[in-house]
Design a protein around this motif. Structure first.
Motif, PDB file in Angstrom:
ATOM      1  N   CYS A 150       2.811   7.008  -9.298  1.00 10.65           N
ATOM      2  CA  CYS A 150       1.969   6.697 -10.450  1.00 10.65           C
ATOM      3  C   CYS A 150       1.525   5.268 -10.190  1.00 10.65           C
ATOM      4  N   THR A 151       0.225   5.067 -10.151  1.00  6.28           N
ATOM      5  CA  THR A 151      -0.246   3.734  -9.778  1.00  6.28           C
ATOM      6  C   THR A 151      -0.884   3.008 -10.953  1.00  6.28           C
ATOM      7  N   ARG A 152      -0.593   3.463 -12.154  1.00 10.22           N
ATOM      8  CA  ARG A 152      -1.164   2.782 -13.312  1.00 10.22           C
ATOM      9  C   ARG A 152      -0.576   1.381 -13.463  1.00 10.22           C
ATOM     10  N   TYR A 165       8.100   5.207  -6.243  1.00 12.40           N
ATOM     11  CA  TYR A 165       7.435   6.412  -5.729  1.00 12.40           C
ATOM     12  C   TYR A 165       5.977   6.185  -5.381  1.00 12.40           C
ATOM     13  N   ARG A 166       5.558   4.932  -5.217  1.00  5.31           N
ATOM     14  CA  ARG A 166       4.181   4.674  -4.796  1.00  5.31           C
ATOM     15  C   ARG A 166       3.939   5.203  -3.392  1.00  5.31           C
ATOM     16  N   PRO A 167       2.753   5.531  -2.967  1.00  5.50           N
ATOM     17  CA  PRO A 167       1.554   5.668  -3.788  1.00  5.50           C
ATOM     18  C   PRO A 167       1.454   7.082  -4.359  1.00  5.50           C
ATOM     19  N   VAL A 168       0.413   7.356  -5.135  1.00  4.22           N
ATOM     20  CA  VAL A 168       0.203   8.704  -5.668  1.00  4.22           C
ATOM     21  C   VAL A 168      -0.141   9.648  -4.521  1.00  4.22           C
ATOM     22  N   ASP A 178      -5.589   0.499 -12.430  1.00  6.87           N
ATOM     23  CA  ASP A 178      -4.975   1.571 -11.646  1.00  6.87           C
ATOM     24  C   ASP A 178      -5.568   1.548 -10.234  1.00  6.87           C
ATOM     25  N   CYS A 179      -4.713   1.366  -9.244  1.00  2.00           N
ATOM     26  CA  CYS A 179      -5.222   1.208  -7.878  1.00  2.00           C
ATOM     27  C   CYS A 179      -5.762   2.517  -7.322  1.00  2.00           C
ATOM     28  N   ARG A 180      -5.404   3.622  -7.956  1.00  2.00           N
ATOM     29  CA  ARG A 180      -5.866   4.904  -7.453  1.00  2.00           C
ATOM     30  C   ARG A 180      -7.350   5.125  -7.767  1.00  2.00           C
ATOM     31  N   GLN A 199      -9.388  -0.616  -7.980  1.00  2.00           N
ATOM     32  CA  GLN A 199      -9.263  -1.239  -6.667  1.00  2.00           C
ATOM     33  C   GLN A 199      -7.809  -1.439  -6.262  1.00  2.00           C
ATOM     34  N   CYS A 200      -7.565  -1.469  -4.957  1.00  2.00           N
ATOM     35  CA  CYS A 200      -6.214  -1.661  -4.431  1.00  2.00           C
ATOM     36  C   CYS A 200      -5.708  -3.037  -4.841  1.00  2.00           C
ATOM     37  N   GLY A 201      -4.533  -3.069  -5.412  1.00  2.00           N
ATOM     38  CA  GLY A 201      -3.950  -4.343  -5.824  1.00  2.00           C
ATOM     39  C   GLY A 201      -3.131  -4.981  -4.721  1.00  2.00           C
ATOM     40  N   VAL A 202      -3.191  -4.394  -3.533  1.00  3.00           N
ATOM     41  CA  VAL A 202      -2.477  -4.883  -2.346  1.00  3.00           C
ATOM     42  C   VAL A 202      -0.992  -5.099  -2.662  1.00  3.00           C
ATOM     43  N   CYS A 203      -0.367  -4.020  -3.127  1.00  4.38           N
ATOM     44  CA  CYS A 203       1.068  -4.121  -3.404  1.00  4.38           C
ATOM     45  C   CYS A 203       1.873  -4.066  -2.113  1.00  4.38           C
ATOM     46  N   GLY A 204       1.248  -3.554  -1.055  1.00 12.96           N
ATOM     47  CA  GLY A 204       1.924  -3.553   0.239  1.00 12.96           C
ATOM     48  C   GLY A 204       2.380  -2.198   0.720  1.00 12.96           C
ATOM     49  N   VAL A 205       2.477  -1.222  -0.168  1.00 11.14           N
ATOM     50  CA  VAL A 205       3.053   0.070   0.221  1.00 11.14           C
ATOM     51  C   VAL A 205       2.181   0.780   1.259  1.00 11.14           C
ATOM     52  N   CYS A 206       0.907   0.960   0.941  1.00 14.35           N
ATOM     53  CA  CYS A 206       0.052   1.752   1.835  1.00 14.35           C
ATOM     54  C   CYS A 206      -0.057   1.076   3.194  1.00 14.35           C
ATOM     55  N   GLN A 207      -0.218  -0.258   3.155  1.00 13.31           N
ATOM     56  CA  GLN A 207      -0.361  -0.989   4.404  1.00 13.31           C
ATOM     57  C   GLN A 207       0.962  -0.997   5.179  1.00 13.31           C
ATOM     58  N   GLY A 208       2.052  -1.284   4.502  1.00 18.30           N
ATOM     59  CA  GLY A 208       3.343  -1.477   5.173  1.00 18.30           C
ATOM     60  C   GLY A 208       3.988  -0.192   5.647  1.00 18.30           C
ATOM     61  N   LYS A 212      -1.046   6.824   2.474  1.00 18.06           N
ATOM     62  CA  LYS A 212      -2.173   6.533   1.586  1.00 18.06           C
ATOM     63  C   LYS A 212      -2.194   7.461   0.384  1.00 18.06           C
ATOM     64  N   ILE A 213      -2.957   7.015  -0.608  1.00 17.83           N
ATOM     65  CA  ILE A 213      -3.122   7.797  -1.831  1.00 17.83           C
ATOM     66  C   ILE A 213      -3.759   9.144  -1.488  1.00 17.83           C
ATOM     67  N   ILE A 214      -3.227  10.198  -2.052  1.00 19.30           N
ATOM     68  CA  ILE A 214      -3.873  11.511  -1.901  1.00 19.30           C
ATOM     69  C   ILE A 214      -4.286  11.962  -3.295  1.00 19.30           C
TER      70      ILE A 214
END
Ligand code: SF4
Length: 619
Positions: free
Chosen positions: A272-274, A285-288, A594-596, A599-608, A612-614
C-alpha cells in the motif's frame, strides 16, 4: 513412522474446544515423516482459531508440502486448560498432523504477528521440551526460526531464535528447506553453526548469534557488529516481484470448528503506497504488486472446489484500492452466485469507497460498514498523511445511509504525534456529525455508531519510529476526556487497555536486552499477553525492575534522528532518510502523495530491491 496419539479422550473431554487439538481436518497433509528429509513444524504462538486464520502460514504449508523432500506440520499454542492437562500428564507439545513431539522436527518456524505473542513462543518451546534460550540448545534440538512483521525488529527475541526471515517467505522458505536437506544428507557437517552460516548467505536471513550489540556508557544501544564474514552488515527483506508467479494457498485446511477468518481468503495484492505515516505494514510490504484478475478468479474456483466455503473475503491492506475491483466483484458474483458464494469487503478506505460496490457485495444482507478516519481533526489527519477529508467521510456515510445502512463503525487512534485535546475532542465531534447525518437523511433516530479507539504505538521502520509514545496516564486521561464528550446514545465508545499498548510499544522498539525481561516475565507466568484475561501488567513491571531496565525509556522517550536504532541492520528496503523526511513532513502537516498514482517519493524500495509497482489497471 511414529504415530502416536498423546491426548486421550479423557483429557479432550475436559478442555474447551477439543477440536483445536485433534487434527485430521479436510486438506491437512500427512506424509511419512521418515520418508522425507526435512521435517518442518509451522507454529503460531496463539490459539488454534487465530493461527488457522493466518494466510501466510497457509501459503507456507502448501509450498513446503509441495516439496517431495519436506513435510510441514502445524502447531498452535494450547489454551491454558489444555496446557495444564498436558503438563500434568507429561505430554510434550505435538504436531497436529502426526501427533509426534515438535522436538523431533528439524526446524520449528514461528510467525510473529504482534509483540504480545512473544511470551507464547517461549512457553511453546518449553512445552515442547526444547530449551528456550538458543545458547542452551544442542545439536539434537530443532532449529528455531521466526518470521512475520515483528521479525523486522528481531532484537528482543534474539536470545531465543536461531535465525529470522525478513519479508515475504514464498521463495526463501524453499531455499531454507533445500539448505537444511543438503546439510542433513551430507551428515550434518559442522553441526548447527555450519548450516546457520549457509543460511546467513541467503537474502532475508538474519542469524542474531552472528552479531554483537555495542552499548554506550548510559546503556543505550550504540551499534551492532557482525562477528564473522557470513554476517552481512545489513540484511535486506525478501520481496516477491510478481505475485502471480508464486504459489497461493488454494488448498487451505478446513477446520472443524469456527476460526477467526472462516472463509476463503483472497489476497488481491500486496503493499500500500498511500503512505500513512503510522502504518508499519505500508512500509514492510512496499511496493504495491497486484495479481491479475484472471489469476484471482482461477484461485477462487480452486478454493471453492477445494474447501466448500461459500464466502470470499478480500484480504489486502486496502482491498478497495485494487485497480480492477469493480470488474472483479462483478465477475465473481456472476460466476459464483449460483453456488451461493458471497463476497465480503472487510477493509474500506473512505475515499476510494464506492457505495455501488458495497451494494453489489451485500445484495442480501446489509451488515455494518467500517471506516477509519484515524484522527478527529483535519490537522491531525494531515500529520499522519491519511489523505482523507471530513467531506470524504460525510459523502461516504451519507451515501451509505441513503442506501439503507444504519450501522457504522469508525476507527480512531489516540496518542498520535502532535495530538492535542482539541484533536481528541474532534473524535466526538465527528461521531456526532455522523449520527446527525442519519437523522437528517432518514428523518428518524436509530443509527448505530460505534467509535473504536486504539492507542497509538510507534513502530520501527515508520516515520513515527522516533516518537515518544504517550504514557499510560496520558492515554487514560485522553480516554476519559473523550468519554465525557460523547453524549448521544446512538454512539458507543470502546477503547484498548493503555497498559497492553504500552508493553507493545516497549517491545516494538526494544533492543536485545529485553530478552532477559521476557525470559523472567515468562518464568513468572506471562503468556497469552494479547488476551486481556491473561495479561498481567505487574508480572511485566516486576520483571523490568528485577532486570534493572526502565520500560518507559523504550516506549516514551523521543529518539534523536542521529541515534542508532536497534533495528537498523534489518532493512525493509525503505531508506532511513525517507522516513526522516516523512517525520519532518509530519511536523509540518505536509502531504506526501500516493507513489503508485502520482510521483515516486524515492523511498528506496523499488531502486534498492529491483522491484516495481504492478498496477493491473494501468497495464
Ligand atoms: S521507490 Fe518510489 S514507487 Fe517504489 S515504493 Fe518507494 S516511493 Fe513508491
Amino acid at each position: 513412522m511414529r504415530s502416536l496419539d498423546p491426548v486421550s479422550p479423557a483429557i479432550l473431554s475436559r478442555v474447551m474446544k477439543p477440536a483445536r487439538y485433534t487434527g485430521h481436518e479436510w486438506n491437512s497433509v500427512v506424509k511419512n515423516s521418515s520418508a522425507v528429509t526435512v521435517n518442518f513444524a509451522l507454529a503460531m504462538p496463539d490459539v488454534y482459531e487465530v493461527g488457522m486464520s493466518n494466510l501466510g502460514l497457509k501459503i507456507l504449508y502448501q509450498i513446503l508440502n509441495d516439496r517431495p523432500d519436506t513435510f510441514a506440520e502445524r502447531v498452535y499454542a494450547p489454551w491454558v486448560d489444555m496446557e495444564a492437562e498436558m503438563r500434568n500428564a507429561g505430554i510434550l507439545l505435538y504436531t497436529l498432523e502426526t501427533k509426534r513431539p515438535v522436538a523431533e522436527c528439524d526446524i520449528i518456524g514461528f510467525s510473529l504477528q504482534y509483540e504480545l505473542s512473544y511470551s507464547n513462543v517461549l512457553n511453546m518451546l518449553d512445552l515442547a521440551g526444547i530449551p528456550v534460550l538458543a545458547a542452551k540448545r544442542g545439536e539434537e534440538h530443532p532449529l528455531v526460526v521466526c518470521g512475520g512483521p515483528c521479525a523486522f525488529n528481531a532484537e528482543p527475541m534474539a536470545d531465543f531464535v536461531d535465525f529470522f526471515i525478513l519479508g515475504e517467505a514464498e521463495e526463501v522458505i524453499s531455499e531454507v528447506a533445500a539448505a537444511i536437506a543438503d546439510w542433513k544428507q551430507a551428515g550434518k557437517p559442522g553441526g548447527k553453526p555450519a548450516v546457520l552460516k549457509q543460511l546467513a548467505k541467503l537474502q532475508g536471513i538474519y542469524v542474531p548469534g552472528f552479531y554483537e550489540v555495542e552499548y554506550h556508557d548510559d546503556g543505550q544501544a550504540a551499534g551492532i557488529r557482525p562477528l564473522m564474514p557470513e554476517a552481512k552488515p545489513v540484511i535486506s527483506k525478501r520481496v516477491i516481484k510478481d505475485l502471480d508467479a508464486v504459489t497461493f494457498a488454494t488448498k487451505p485446511i478446513v477446520p472443524f470448528i469456527e476460526i477467526v477468518h472462516d472463509r476463503i481468503m483472497l489476497e488481491l495484492f500486496r503493499g500500500c503506497t498511500r503512505g500513512c505515516r503510522f502504518c508499519q505494514a505500508g512500509i514492510l510490504y512496499r511496493p504495491v504488486r497486484e495479481r491479475k484478475m484472471e489469476t484471482l478468479i482461477n484461485y477462487v474456483q480452486e478454493l471453492v472446489d477445494n474447501t466448500g466455503y461459500n464466502e470470499i473475503s478480500l484480504v489486502s491492506l486496502s482491498s478497495a484500492d485494487y485497480s480492477c475491483l469493480s470488474p472483479l466483484i462483478k465477475q465473481l458474483i456472476a460466476r459464483f452466485k449460483q453456488q451461493g458464494v458471497s463476497v465480503s469487503l472487510p477493509s474500506l478506505r473512505i475515499d476510494s469507497f464506492s457505495i455501488d460496490l458495497a451494494k453489489q457485495v451485500q445484495q442480501v444482507r446489509k451488515s455494518g460498514l467500517t471506516f477509519a478516519p484515524e484522527a478527529g481533526t483535519q490537522r491531525l489527519r494531515d500529520v499522519i498523511n491519511k489523505g482523507v477529508t471530513e467531506d470524504d467521510l460525510t459523502e461516504a456515510v451519507s451515501a451509505a445511509f441513503k442506501s439503507g445502512w444504519s450501522t457504522i463503525k469508525l476507527y480512531f487512534m489516540i496518542g498520535l504525534p502532535t495530538e492535542t485535546d482539541e484533536d481528541v475532542a474532534g473524535i466526538a465531534v465527528l461521531a456526532q456529525r455522523v449520527s446527525d447525518l442519519y437523522k437528517q437523511i432518514t428523518g428518524r433516530k436509530g443509527a448505530k455508531i460505534t467509535v473504536s479507539v486504539s492507542s497509538f504505538v510507534p513502530k520501527p521502520h515508520t516515520a513515527f519510529q522516533w516518537f515518544g509514545q504517550n504514557s499510560i496516564e496520558e492515554i487514560e486521561r485522553k480516554q476519559k476526556l473523550l468519554r465525557s464528550l460523547i453524549k448521544d446514545r446512538s454512539i458507543s465508545l470502546s477503547w484498548h487497555d493503555a497498559r497492553t499498548s504500552f508493553l507493545e510499544g516497549v517491545f516494538a522498539r526494544g533492543d536485545r536486552r529485553l530478552g532477559k525481561v521476557l525470559l523472567r516475565a515468562w518464568q513468572n507466568g506471562a503468556k497469552f499477553d494479547g488476551w486481556s484475561e491473561h495479561f498481567n501488567y505487574d508480572v511485566w513491571m516486576d520483571a523490568f525492575a528485577a532486570e534493572g531496565l526502565d520500560p518507559a525509556v523504550y516506549a516514551s522517550r523521543n529518539r534523536e534522528l542521529s541515534e542508532f536504532l536497534p533495528w537498523e541492520h534489518l532493512s525493509a528496503g525503505v531508506d532511513k532518510s525517507f522516513l526522516a523526511r516523512e517525520w519532518q513532513a509530519a511536523q509540518n502537516a505536509a502531504f506526501t502523495p500516493d507513489c503508485r498514482r502520482e510521483q515516486c517519493g524515492v523511498c528506496g524500495v523499488c531502486q534498492g530491491l529491483d522491484v516495481k509497482i504492478i498496477d493491473r489497471g494501468q497495464a
